[in-house]
Write an enzyme that holds these catalytic residues in place. Structure first.
Site, PDB file in Angstrom:
ATOM      1  N   CYS A 134       0.815  -1.226   0.000  1.00 43.84           N
ATOM      2  CA  CYS A 134       0.000   0.000   0.000  1.00 43.84           C
ATOM      3  C   CYS A 134       0.847   1.274   0.000  1.00 43.84           C
ATOM      4  O   CYS A 134       0.352   2.358  -0.302  1.00 43.84           O
ATOM      5  CB  CYS A 134      -0.968  -0.004   1.173  1.00 43.84           C
ATOM      6  SG  CYS A 134      -2.090  -1.401   1.127  1.00 43.84           S
ATOM      7  N   HIS A 158      -3.535   7.393   2.282  1.00 42.83           N
ATOM      8  CA  HIS A 158      -3.875   6.046   1.812  1.00 42.83           C
ATOM      9  C   HIS A 158      -5.280   5.727   2.327  1.00 42.83           C
ATOM     10  O   HIS A 158      -5.615   6.025   3.469  1.00 42.83           O
ATOM     11  CB  HIS A 158      -2.859   5.048   2.349  1.00 42.83           C
ATOM     12  CG  HIS A 158      -3.219   3.618   2.074  1.00 42.83           C
ATOM     13  ND1 HIS A 158      -3.633   3.201   0.829  1.00 42.83           N
ATOM     14  CD2 HIS A 158      -3.251   2.526   2.871  1.00 42.83           C
ATOM     15  CE1 HIS A 158      -3.898   1.916   0.882  1.00 42.83           C
ATOM     16  NE2 HIS A 158      -3.678   1.472   2.112  1.00 42.83           N
ATOM     17  N   ASN A 195      -9.873  -0.138  -0.282  1.00 44.39           N
ATOM     18  CA  ASN A 195      -8.416  -0.048  -0.263  1.00 44.39           C
ATOM     19  C   ASN A 195      -7.873  -0.591  -1.580  1.00 44.39           C
ATOM     20  O   ASN A 195      -7.920  -1.796  -1.821  1.00 44.39           O
ATOM     21  CB  ASN A 195      -7.882  -0.850   0.932  1.00 44.39           C
ATOM     22  CG  ASN A 195      -6.365  -0.791   1.038  1.00 44.39           C
ATOM     23  OD1 ASN A 195      -5.682  -0.335   0.118  1.00 44.39           O
ATOM     24  ND2 ASN A 195      -5.840  -1.260   2.160  1.00 44.39           N
TER      25      ASN A 195
END
Ligand code: COA
Length: 346
Positions: free
Chosen positions: A117, A273, A303
């Site tokens: 990520c 994020h 996500n």
């Protein structure tokens, strides 16, 4: 004194058409739409079509970014793709993108960056180093993922979280005092393998032996199927990852501001994020920022790993929220663990 800096001259993004709603997930695993929304902020996520690869999403996002930058692919000096879900173990997705965009094949490098990520933050950092060193003038940086391919769709702790998508930026070298990327900060701590990982093993090119600890531990039907088919899936101890993410992000935003002699009130936009709205809220609180100054897409994207920051950035640039002269703080946390931030004067 002016110095060589990287300026973002164009952004782009792409989301697959298929929306997967919380209600649909509630029909697949033991959960409810309201549980997912309350605990994560997510309402829906996009899922790549069968046969739609990470490079397909990456190319579409890149084409938009190039168009916004007003430059052609052959003018690029470097292509970086941040991804944890490459089309193939090799060649890199970046080389596939290079060919499909019609970028120069005689003089430019193209490579993937894998930091889960945090991948886009790592890739921006790498691009910035090439530019500051004078080794590249124009760099295409893409974050692209098809995480839906590595999800165990029977695990309610993970399958509710992730989605597919891509975002891209074009960076250009320019002489400036206080414009472009001001600083980058990246970290890794490999102590936490078992909190967040993919189970992929040797059968599709990983270096571990069959039956080793990289193989699915479970002997349930899905685990056996994964071993047979040779792909792995995400496993996570969500609660512990959550706590580590909050701590690491608090530390990185403080460090970033300190390194630039700036205070919290100087930041115009937080582009975080998009893993969980509660993690985003806590970083915003740490910065004393109202949620009006935070770019949030998690409710629609879930996500998307390395794609999440550039997807959010592109949205806020295109709808006119982010304006020239404003201070934009991007940050991310992911598997590894890895974490980092990039501070940009737009
Ligand atoms: N629906 C309903 N219940 C669920 C569930 C779901 N989809 N997923 C987990 N639960 C249950 C658990 O089984 C547990 O039940 P128990 O108390 O009977 O054992 C309970 O909910 C609490 O689980 P916990 O993991 O503590 O929940 P949480 O509040 O931490 O939320 C996550 C779970 C995954 C949403 C959250 O931990 C998270 O977002 N973690 C970080 C994710 C992340 O950022 N990952 C990537 C880093 S980039």
């Amino acid at each position: 004194m002016s110095t060589l800096r990287s300026r973002i001259i164009g952004t782009g993004s792409y989301l697959p058409e298929r929306r997967l709603t919380n209600d649909e997930l509630a029909a697949m695993v033991e959960t409810t739409s309201s549980w997912i929304e309350e605990r994560t902020g997510i309402q829906e996520r996009r899922i790549a079509a069968p046969g739609e690869m990470t490079s397909d999403l990456a190319v579409k996002a890149a084409e938009q970014a190039l168009q916004a930058a007003g430059i052609a692919a052959w003018e690029l000096d470097l292509i970086l793709v941040a991804t944890t879900t490459p089309d193939l173990i090799f060649p890199s997705t970046a080389t596939i993108v290079q060919k499909r965009l019609g970028a120069d094949k005689t003089r430019i490098p193209a490579f993937d960056i894998q930091a889960v990520c945090t991948g886009f933050i790592y890739a921006l950092t790498t691009a910035d180093q090439f530019i500051r060193a004078g080794s590249a003038k124009r760099v295409l940086v893409i974050g692209a993922e098809t995480f839906s391919r590595i999800i165990n769709w029977q695990d309610r702790g993970t399958c509710i979280l992730f989605g597919d998508g891509a975002g891209a930026v074009v960076l250009e070298a320019h002489e400036a005092v206080d414009q472009g990327i001001l600083s980058t900060h990246i970290y890794a701590d490999g102590s936490y393998l078992d909190l967040l990982r993919c189970t992929t093993g040797v059968s599709d090119g990983g270096s571990r032996v069959p039956g080793g600890d990289a193989q699915p531990q479970s002997t349930d039907a899905r685990g056996v199927q994964a071993m047979l088919e040779g792909f792995g899936y995400v496993t996570m101890r969500g609660n512990e990852v959550f706590k580590r993410a909050v701590m690491a992000l608090e530390q990185i935003v403080d460090e970033t501001l300190e390194a630039n002699n700036l205070s919290k009130s100087d930041v115009d936009w937080l582009v975080p994020h998009q893993a969980n709205i509660r993690i985003i809220n806590s970083t915003a609180k740490r910065l004393g920022m109202s949620m009006d100054q935070v770019v949030v897409t998690v409710e629609r994207h879930g996500n998307t790993s390395a794609a999440s920051v550039p997807l959010a950035l592109d949205e806020a640039v295109r709808d006119g929220r982010i304006k020239p002269g404003q201070l934009v703080l991007m940050e991310a946390f992911g598997g590894g663990f890895t974490w980092g931030s990039v501070l940009v004067r737009w």
